[in-house]
Enzyme design. Structure first.
Site, mmCIF file in Angstrom:
data_model
loop_
_atom_site.group_PDB
_atom_site.id
_atom_site.type_symbol
_atom_site.label_atom_id
_atom_site.label_comp_id
_atom_site.label_asym_id
_atom_site.label_seq_id
_atom_site.Cartn_x
_atom_site.Cartn_y
_atom_site.Cartn_z
ATOM 1 C CD GLU A 55 15.975 -13.817 4.212
ATOM 2 O OE1 GLU A 55 15.118 -14.347 4.963
ATOM 3 O OE2 GLU A 55 16.581 -12.764 4.499
ATOM 4 C CG ASP A 87 -1.886 1.093 1.303
ATOM 5 O OD1 ASP A 87 -2.735 1.145 0.407
ATOM 6 O OD2 ASP A 87 -1.822 1.914 2.244
#
Length: 579
Positions: A296, A223
């Protein structure tokens, strides 16, 4: 017979480089409080979403984006987060979220969740601790607190205006009762801006990302992705006049968790003036950092930015190879139903995003704009965020508007790249116009004393089946916004398996899009005049008629039409795919 697409791979299995799932995905936005209610309280929830996920698999989308469901006082529809790592009790529990995610993955659907990093709720413990700790404390440094100006600090630190109207600063009362510092809130005063110059804030959000990634989410819609960093010194800024429009030269405005950077109409290649609180270069370091966090994890996790930035050449900086994977193409959403204008924005989008190795995204509706089954046929001005209601002028005939909307959808889904759908558009839902004043809940309605209707009209709970109150939205008649009586004809059950229905058109378009690999197609234009578009993508030819007179279809067998054809003639406001 309804065709349910078979998942082609595990949602977490890595894609072939250059064919990552997000480059071609059709992503379906779920607005949780309006999608499906499991307990009858009139508010949609996570178990309700889980129950309805097979319908989205049947529709043929690839992923689901969930608007905010985290703990929140709901002063701005969940974009005021009080706990980033928990589920608001209105929507369920973390266990409910895990069940939703597990079911989605079993169905072959990926799940993207909303992340709101520019500001938190004033109810968040971080802010409450900042209020209690006092000036100069590490807790205050989490947010943008400043001393006031004037003889006694009685004036705000600068002249910035809130996106929601009024000053962007609120003065607090210190613990000893004295008038104290001011804090910045670009949105509502209950949404204090976090200070992203503070490494502590960076570390908290790394932890928030990992919390949800560890649970298995496939990505985040970010956002106000052009916010967070403010110009050093927080200089005064007076935005251009004509506030409220998403067209040229306006004050930054918002539509609920979104914020717009001023744009200069007619100068697509020019870079407009940048306000000191949006689109600062420092935001890119944040996304490069987040990119490494997502790396990751296996499975091509994604960041999609809600960045209202013009021109497109500047917006492309958000999706460079080491930053986000996608950003919403609001320039496309804003383009009117006009052949020349659409060809221009399509060409620019493909070129600009392609220059940084990113797919273009396409979108026509979301929880902040008038539904395109009404908007594309509106007559007169429709300022972004103002909404429409019973006293608005230029409201189109619903059938005419739906015909145009279906044609626009069939055009959009033929374009290369990724696309977003907003819940209910596959049913042809129009904007809910005749909501009673006493039922409205959008802060815009109250802040403007009823001058602007706001966004309630696109957020009404969607109809699923039957003629009973709530149309299957929940087990009772309760609905947090009233559903129009006319929506009985829009229910999913009344359209499922019906040739020519809007739901069937969406299913057919999504199936053909996948079968012919249109998301990876090379778009080649043909000359079609000013009232039509004609292009080829792979083996598929797409024709769109914007004029009043029917057009002769090109050679080939029709595999999709957004509306009835007249033999080999393409009527106005109709799109056809041929092979």
């Amino acid at each position: 017979m309804i065709r349910i697409p078979t998942p082609t791979s595990s949602p977490l299995s890595p894609s072939t480089p250059g064919r990552e799932w997000w480059r071609s995905a059709v992503i379906y936005q779920v607005y949780p409080r309006s999608f499906a209610d499991s307990d009858g309280d009139g508010i949609g929830d996570l178990p309700g979403i889980t129950h309805r996920l097979p319908a989205l698999r049947e529709l043929g989308v690839d992923a689901v984006w969930l608007s905010p469901f985290q703990t929140s006082p709901q002063r701005d529809a969940g974009y005021d987060v009080a706990d980033y790592c928990d589920v608001d009790p209105r929507f369920g529990t973390l266990a409910d979220f895990d069940a939703l995610l597990g079911t989605a993955h079993e169905l072959g659907l990926r799940v993207i969740i909303d992340l709101v990093p520019n500001h938190s709720s004033s109810d968040h413990v971080w802010f409450q601790e900042a209020l209690a700790a006092g000036p100069g404390s590490p807790e205050r440094a989490r947010y943008i607190f400043r001393d006031g100006t004037g003889a006694d600090g009685e004036l705000p630190p600068n002249n910035w205006e809130s996106i929601f109207g009024g000053a962007a600063w609120t003065r607090i009362t210190e613990a000893d009762g004295r008038p104290g510092q001011w804090y910045l809130h670009l949105f509502d005063k209950s949404q204090p801006d976090l200070d992203w110059e503070n490494p502590w804030v960076w570390e908290q959000f790394r932890g928030i990302l990992r919390f949800w990634l560890d649970r298995g989410v496939d990505g985040f819609r970010v956002d106000v992705a052009h916010g967070m960093i403010k110009e050093k010194g927080l200089p005064d800024y007076t935005p251009p006049a004509h506030a409220g429009s998403m067209g040229g030269g306006q004050v930054p405005t918002t539509t609920g968790g979104i914020a717009l950077e001023p744009q200069i109409a007619g100068h697509a290649g020019d870079e407009p003036a940048t306000p000191p609180y949006f689109a600062q270069d420092g935001v890119h370091a944040i996304y490069r950092d987040w990119h490494t966090v997502l790396e990751e994890y296996e499975g091509d996790r994604v960041l999609c930015g809600e960045a209202w930035v013009e021109p497109l050449e500047k917006l492309a900086r958000w999706v460079r190879p080491d930053e986000m994977q996608q950003t919403f193409n609001f320039g496309y959403l804003e383009t009117p139903w006009d052949a020349v204008a659409l060809r221009t924005v399509i060409d620019r989008s493909i070129s600009v995003f392609g220059s940084v190795g990113a797919p273009s995204t396409w979108v026509l509706s979301n929880h902040d704009v008038v539904r395109h089954a009404t908007r594309l046929a509106l007559e007169g001005e429709n300022l972004q965020g103002h909404g429409i209601g019973p006293n608005s002028t230029g409201i189109p005939d619903p059938q005419f508007a739906l015909r145009r909307a279906r044609a626009a959808t069939a055009l959009m889904l033929a374009l290369p790249g990724s696309a977003y759908l907003y819940q209910g558009e596959e049913l042809g839902l129009p904007e809910a116009i005749d909501l009673p004043d006493e039922a409205r809940q959008d802060p815009t309605w109250f802040r403007t004393n009823g001058e602007r209707y706001g966004r309630d009209g696109c957020r009404v709970p969607i109809p699923w089946e039957g003629t009973d109150p709530s149309y299957g939205f929940g087990p009772t008649a309760a609905s947090w916004l009233p559903q129009p009586a006319s929506w009985a004809s829009y229910t999913r059950s009344s359209q499922r398996g019906v040739p020519g229905s809007t739901l069937s058109m969406y299913q057919d378009a999504l199936a053909a899009r996948r079968e012919h690999d249109l998301a990876f197609g090379e778009l080649e234009w043909a000359n079609a005049g000013e009232d039509a578009l004609l292009f080829r993508s792979g083996a598929v030819t797409v024709a769109v008629n914007f004029g009043k007179a029917p057009l002769e279809l090109p050679a080939g067998a029709v595999i999709l039409a957004s509306g009835p054809l007249e033999g080999r003639l393409l009527p106005r406001d109709t799109t056809a795919w041929l092979i």
